[in-house]
Design a protein around this motif. Sequence first.
Motif, PDB file in Angstrom:
ATOM      1  N   VAL A  84       0.848  -1.202   0.000  1.00 57.28           N
ATOM      2  CA  VAL A  84       0.000   0.000   0.000  1.00 57.28           C
ATOM      3  C   VAL A  84       0.882   1.250   0.000  1.00 57.28           C
ATOM      4  O   VAL A  84       2.067   1.181   0.334  1.00 57.28           O
ATOM      5  N   GLY A  85       0.255   2.386  -0.379  1.00 59.27           N
ATOM      6  CA  GLY A  85       1.007   3.647  -0.397  1.00 59.27           C
ATOM      7  C   GLY A  85       1.635   3.891  -1.754  1.00 59.27           C
ATOM      8  O   GLY A  85       1.447   3.116  -2.699  1.00 59.27           O
ATOM      9  N   PRO A  86       2.409   4.994  -1.851  1.00 58.25           N
ATOM     10  CA  PRO A  86       3.000   5.357  -3.144  1.00 58.25           C
ATOM     11  C   PRO A  86       3.840   4.207  -3.707  1.00 58.25           C
ATOM     12  O   PRO A  86       4.670   3.628  -2.988  1.00 58.25           O
ATOM     13  N   LYS A  87       3.632   3.918  -4.971  1.00 59.11           N
ATOM     14  CA  LYS A  87       4.289   2.741  -5.558  1.00 59.11           C
ATOM     15  C   LYS A  87       5.813   2.833  -5.500  1.00 59.11           C
ATOM     16  O   LYS A  87       6.498   1.820  -5.319  1.00 59.11           O
ATOM     17  N   GLU A  88       6.316   4.088  -5.646  1.00 55.24           N
ATOM     18  CA  GLU A  88       7.775   4.235  -5.684  1.00 55.24           C
ATOM     19  C   GLU A  88       8.410   3.942  -4.321  1.00 55.24           C
ATOM     20  O   GLU A  88       9.618   3.673  -4.229  1.00 55.24           O
ATOM     21  N   ASP A  89       7.592   3.974  -3.255  1.00 59.24           N
ATOM     22  CA  ASP A  89       8.139   3.712  -1.914  1.00 59.24           C
ATOM     23  C   ASP A  89       7.992   2.255  -1.491  1.00 59.24           C
ATOM     24  O   ASP A  89       8.396   1.874  -0.387  1.00 59.24           O
ATOM     25  N   ARG A  90       7.356   1.465  -2.315  1.00 57.43           N
ATOM     26  CA  ARG A  90       7.073   0.089  -1.867  1.00 57.43           C
ATOM     27  C   ARG A  90       8.321  -0.786  -1.977  1.00 57.43           C
ATOM     28  O   ARG A  90       9.041  -0.732  -2.978  1.00 57.43           O
ATOM     29  N   GLU A 141      -8.345  -2.776  10.296  1.00 56.04           N
ATOM     30  CA  GLU A 141      -8.575  -1.347  10.581  1.00 56.04           C
ATOM     31  C   GLU A 141      -8.283  -0.524   9.321  1.00 56.04           C
ATOM     32  O   GLU A 141      -9.036   0.395   8.982  1.00 56.04           O
ATOM     33  N   TYR A 142      -7.214  -0.882   8.628  1.00 56.13           N
ATOM     34  CA  TYR A 142      -6.865  -0.190   7.378  1.00 56.13           C
ATOM     35  C   TYR A 142      -7.990  -0.343   6.352  1.00 56.13           C
ATOM     36  O   TYR A 142      -8.386   0.627   5.698  1.00 56.13           O
ATOM     37  N   CYS A 143      -8.511  -1.552   6.213  1.00 53.87           N
ATOM     38  CA  CYS A 143      -9.493  -1.817   5.140  1.00 53.87           C
ATOM     39  C   CYS A 143     -10.887  -1.329   5.488  1.00 53.87           C
ATOM     40  O   CYS A 143     -11.586  -0.782   4.630  1.00 53.87           O
ATOM     41  N   ASN A 144     -11.326  -1.539   6.738  1.00 54.25           N
ATOM     42  CA  ASN A 144     -12.763  -1.391   7.007  1.00 54.25           C
ATOM     43  C   ASN A 144     -13.149  -0.261   7.953  1.00 54.25           C
ATOM     44  O   ASN A 144     -14.326   0.074   8.040  1.00 54.25           O
ATOM     45  N   HIS A 145     -12.203   0.320   8.678  1.00 48.52           N
ATOM     46  CA  HIS A 145     -12.604   1.371   9.636  1.00 48.52           C
ATOM     47  C   HIS A 145     -12.761   2.701   8.890  1.00 48.52           C
ATOM     48  O   HIS A 145     -11.932   3.047   8.042  1.00 48.52           O
ATOM     49  N   PRO A 146     -13.850   3.453   9.200  1.00 47.57           N
ATOM     50  CA  PRO A 146     -14.113   4.679   8.414  1.00 47.57           C
ATOM     51  C   PRO A 146     -13.006   5.724   8.497  1.00 47.57           C
ATOM     52  O   PRO A 146     -12.688   6.374   7.493  1.00 47.57           O
ATOM     53  N   GLY A 147     -12.414   5.948   9.689  1.00 47.91           N
ATOM     54  CA  GLY A 147     -11.369   6.976   9.770  1.00 47.91           C
ATOM     55  C   GLY A 147     -11.130   7.408  11.206  1.00 47.91           C
ATOM     56  O   GLY A 147     -11.802   6.952  12.138  1.00 47.91           O
ATOM     57  N   GLY A 148     -10.109   8.277  11.378  1.00 45.92           N
ATOM     58  CA  GLY A 148      -9.816   8.818  12.703  1.00 45.92           C
ATOM     59  C   GLY A 148      -8.878   7.948  13.519  1.00 45.92           C
ATOM     60  O   GLY A 148      -8.678   8.191  14.712  1.00 45.92           O
ATOM     61  N   PHE A 151      -4.494   3.429  11.195  1.00 46.32           N
ATOM     62  CA  PHE A 151      -4.486   2.705   9.916  1.00 46.32           C
ATOM     63  C   PHE A 151      -5.606   3.144   8.979  1.00 46.32           C
ATOM     64  O   PHE A 151      -5.435   3.127   7.758  1.00 46.32           O
ATOM     65  N   SER A 152      -6.758   3.566   9.531  1.00 48.64           N
ATOM     66  CA  SER A 152      -7.817   4.055   8.627  1.00 48.64           C
ATOM     67  C   SER A 152      -7.382   5.381   7.998  1.00 48.64           C
ATOM     68  O   SER A 152      -7.662   5.637   6.813  1.00 48.64           O
ATOM     69  N   ASP A 153      -6.680   6.187   8.769  1.00 52.97           N
ATOM     70  CA  ASP A 153      -6.188   7.454   8.195  1.00 52.97           C
ATOM     71  C   ASP A 153      -5.055   7.204   7.201  1.00 52.97           C
ATOM     72  O   ASP A 153      -4.888   7.961   6.233  1.00 52.97           O
ATOM     73  N   LEU A 154      -4.299   6.144   7.444  1.00 52.31           N
ATOM     74  CA  LEU A 154      -3.252   5.791   6.465  1.00 52.31           C
ATOM     75  C   LEU A 154      -3.916   5.452   5.120  1.00 52.31           C
ATOM     76  O   LEU A 154      -3.472   5.894   4.061  1.00 52.31           O
ATOM     77  N   ARG A 155      -5.007   4.674   5.185  1.00 54.75           N
ATOM     78  CA  ARG A 155      -5.728   4.339   3.932  1.00 54.75           C
ATOM     79  C   ARG A 155      -6.184   5.611   3.238  1.00 54.75           C
ATOM     80  O   ARG A 155      -6.019   5.767   2.022  1.00 54.75           O
ATOM     81  N   LYS A 156      -6.755   6.538   4.038  1.00 53.62           N
ATOM     82  CA  LYS A 156      -7.236   7.799   3.448  1.00 53.62           C
ATOM     83  C   LYS A 156      -6.087   8.535   2.777  1.00 53.62           C
ATOM     84  O   LYS A 156      -6.237   9.073   1.677  1.00 53.62           O
ATOM     85  N   SER A 157      -4.942   8.527   3.471  1.00 54.03           N
ATOM     86  CA  SER A 157      -3.782   9.250   2.905  1.00 54.03           C
ATOM     87  C   SER A 157      -3.303   8.581   1.612  1.00 54.03           C
ATOM     88  O   SER A 157      -2.601   9.187   0.816  1.00 54.03           O
ATOM     89  N   GLY A 159      -5.336   7.710  -0.662  1.00 50.98           N
ATOM     90  CA  GLY A 159      -6.285   8.038  -1.734  1.00 50.98           C
ATOM     91  C   GLY A 159      -7.583   7.257  -1.680  1.00 50.98           C
ATOM     92  O   GLY A 159      -8.330   7.236  -2.664  1.00 50.98           O
ATOM     93  N   PHE A 160      -7.872   6.621  -0.527  1.00 50.61           N
ATOM     94  CA  PHE A 160      -9.112   5.842  -0.407  1.00 50.61           C
ATOM     95  C   PHE A 160      -9.902   6.324   0.812  1.00 50.61           C
ATOM     96  O   PHE A 160      -9.830   5.726   1.891  1.00 50.61           O
ATOM     97  N   PRO A 161     -10.644   7.434   0.647  1.00 45.98           N
ATOM     98  CA  PRO A 161     -11.354   8.007   1.794  1.00 45.98           C
ATOM     99  C   PRO A 161     -12.419   7.086   2.365  1.00 45.98           C
ATOM    100  O   PRO A 161     -12.674   7.100   3.572  1.00 45.98           O
ATOM    101  N   GLU A 162     -13.035   6.279   1.517  1.00 40.56           N
ATOM    102  CA  GLU A 162     -14.096   5.383   2.008  1.00 40.56           C
ATOM    103  C   GLU A 162     -13.512   4.017   2.364  1.00 40.56           C
ATOM    104  O   GLU A 162     -12.634   3.516   1.655  1.00 40.56           O
ATOM    105  N   PRO A 163     -14.046   3.411   3.445  1.00 37.58           N
ATOM    106  CA  PRO A 163     -13.550   2.059   3.780  1.00 37.58           C
ATOM    107  C   PRO A 163     -13.921   1.061   2.693  1.00 37.58           C
ATOM    108  O   PRO A 163     -14.924   1.229   1.993  1.00 37.58           O
ATOM    109  N   HIS A 164     -13.131   0.019   2.566  1.00 47.47           N
ATOM    110  CA  HIS A 164     -13.421  -0.999   1.543  1.00 47.47           C
ATOM    111  C   HIS A 164     -14.554  -1.933   1.974  1.00 47.47           C
ATOM    112  O   HIS A 164     -15.163  -2.582   1.125  1.00 47.47           O
TER     113      HIS A 164
END
Length: 503
Positions: A84-90, A141-148, A151-157, A159-164
């Motif tokens: 997850v995250g920017p591809k160049e950093d993976r 938490e990354y995949c399903n928690h709405p935010g705050g 790990f949910s904020d990491l997902r938002k960062s 580019g995925f504001p909505e939980p999966h």
Amino acid sequence: MTLTAKIVADRDFIVAPLDRRVFGTFVEHLGRCVYGGIYEPGHATADEHGFRGDVLALTKELGVTVVRYPGGNFLSGYDWEDGVGPKEDRPVRLDLAWASTETNQFGTNEFMVWANKAGVEPMFAVNLGTRGPAEARDFLEYCNHPGGTKFSDLRKSHGFPEPHNIKFWCLGNEMDGPWQTCAKTAKEYGALARETAKVMRWISPDLELAACGSSQRAMPTYAKWEYEVLDECFEQVDFISLHAYFRNDGNDIAEFFGEIDNLKVYIDEIIAVSDAVAAKRRSKKRIMLSFDEWNVWYKAHRPEDLKKPGWPEAPPLLEELYNFEDALVVGGALLTLMNRADRVKAACLAQLVNVIGPIFTETGGPAWRQTIFHPIADCTRNGHGEILKLKVDSTTFTTKAHGEVPHLIACGVFNPETGQVSLFALNRSTEETMELDVDLRGLGEALKVGESQELYDPNLKAINSKAAPDAVSPKPNGTARISGSRFTATLKPQSWNVFTLMA
Ligand code: AHR
């Protein structure tokens, strides 16, 4: 000689509504399934995400409903954070399961974007090999928690504001297998599955969770494994998973067809074991079956098909070329799964593309349908509604492994919403034509034949290839007739057939 087979189908006799999640498949980071399969930036058909358009179109045509991800044996050494995250950093990592270099250019979010485009539900898995409940918690938490939260904020960062909102999760993969990274005993794994399931449900109470069953029916710990695992985690899980790969090493078609009968016994046994665990607890709860890996696989099973030297990226592995007899076995197996709609609520043909897949691609070139594509597509297209409890009266043949077994394998599906009746029929006689006679009771007035197709080739070893992608493909079966409630058709020897009937 011509064989005869009779079926009685009655509106009042139903196995269960069909859970269309039995039409699932599987995408693992293995060989050219992800890279060069569903994902190939720079390919002539690739979209802005790098998803191959030709593979996406064939996936939709195949009609699969659920896709399991990211493994498989790969799962047991996978750190989800790498993908997850920017591809160049993976990070680029060694994948020990398949002796490959994993670039992590494709991961959870790419898979979810692809799944949405393909119109399929995700079936995710947590690593219970090298990892445990803490990482499963973070990943969920990354995949399903709405935010705050972290790990949910990491997902938002990313580019995925909505939980999966991923609902179906496998708790590890084949944890009984000595080949698995950090394999476990049944007691160890059962306890780990229980504690992981508890943590995951505290985050998302409405999850559906599957515990690992045996890697195959032939495992030395088979059945005892399922009993001990479920005895540890019965209250916390909904499914037990089963895996089966059918083989024809002896090049004996009767024994190969018998693999379908083996599947039937396997399902019956796992239901019995699961219900024994329930009985011990005087529990009414019933564990459902997730047949989350099944297919024909034995040709591309040589050491060089499983590993290539030098840690290559996305090497060609498990590239089984499917012939006509494989399609017949796959069709018969799928009917067997559908006929147990009361307990088999999910199943995944392993895998989707290139790696033991119904779709085959050339990297940088075209994609085509392997032979096994066709029976799967027939079932996904016409398998809507309730599974009919058919009374089948068929001649038999003898197998060494299973004794006398019927020539005819059939499945009937009634769709109460449209009134459509779908009949699927596999004639397992390699010599004789079969006259099929079906008494359709209470299934509609003035029915007419809609679809009437057969998959037939006189050569059991016929394949589809880049040069001849449609060599083995469905043709009309012109023999289907209906008169009142009586349906008749002629089934060629060694043929797969599908018929639909509508008012
Ligand atoms: O589907 C190929 C492999 O078969 C999977 O990675 C593993 O779970 C099984 O042994």
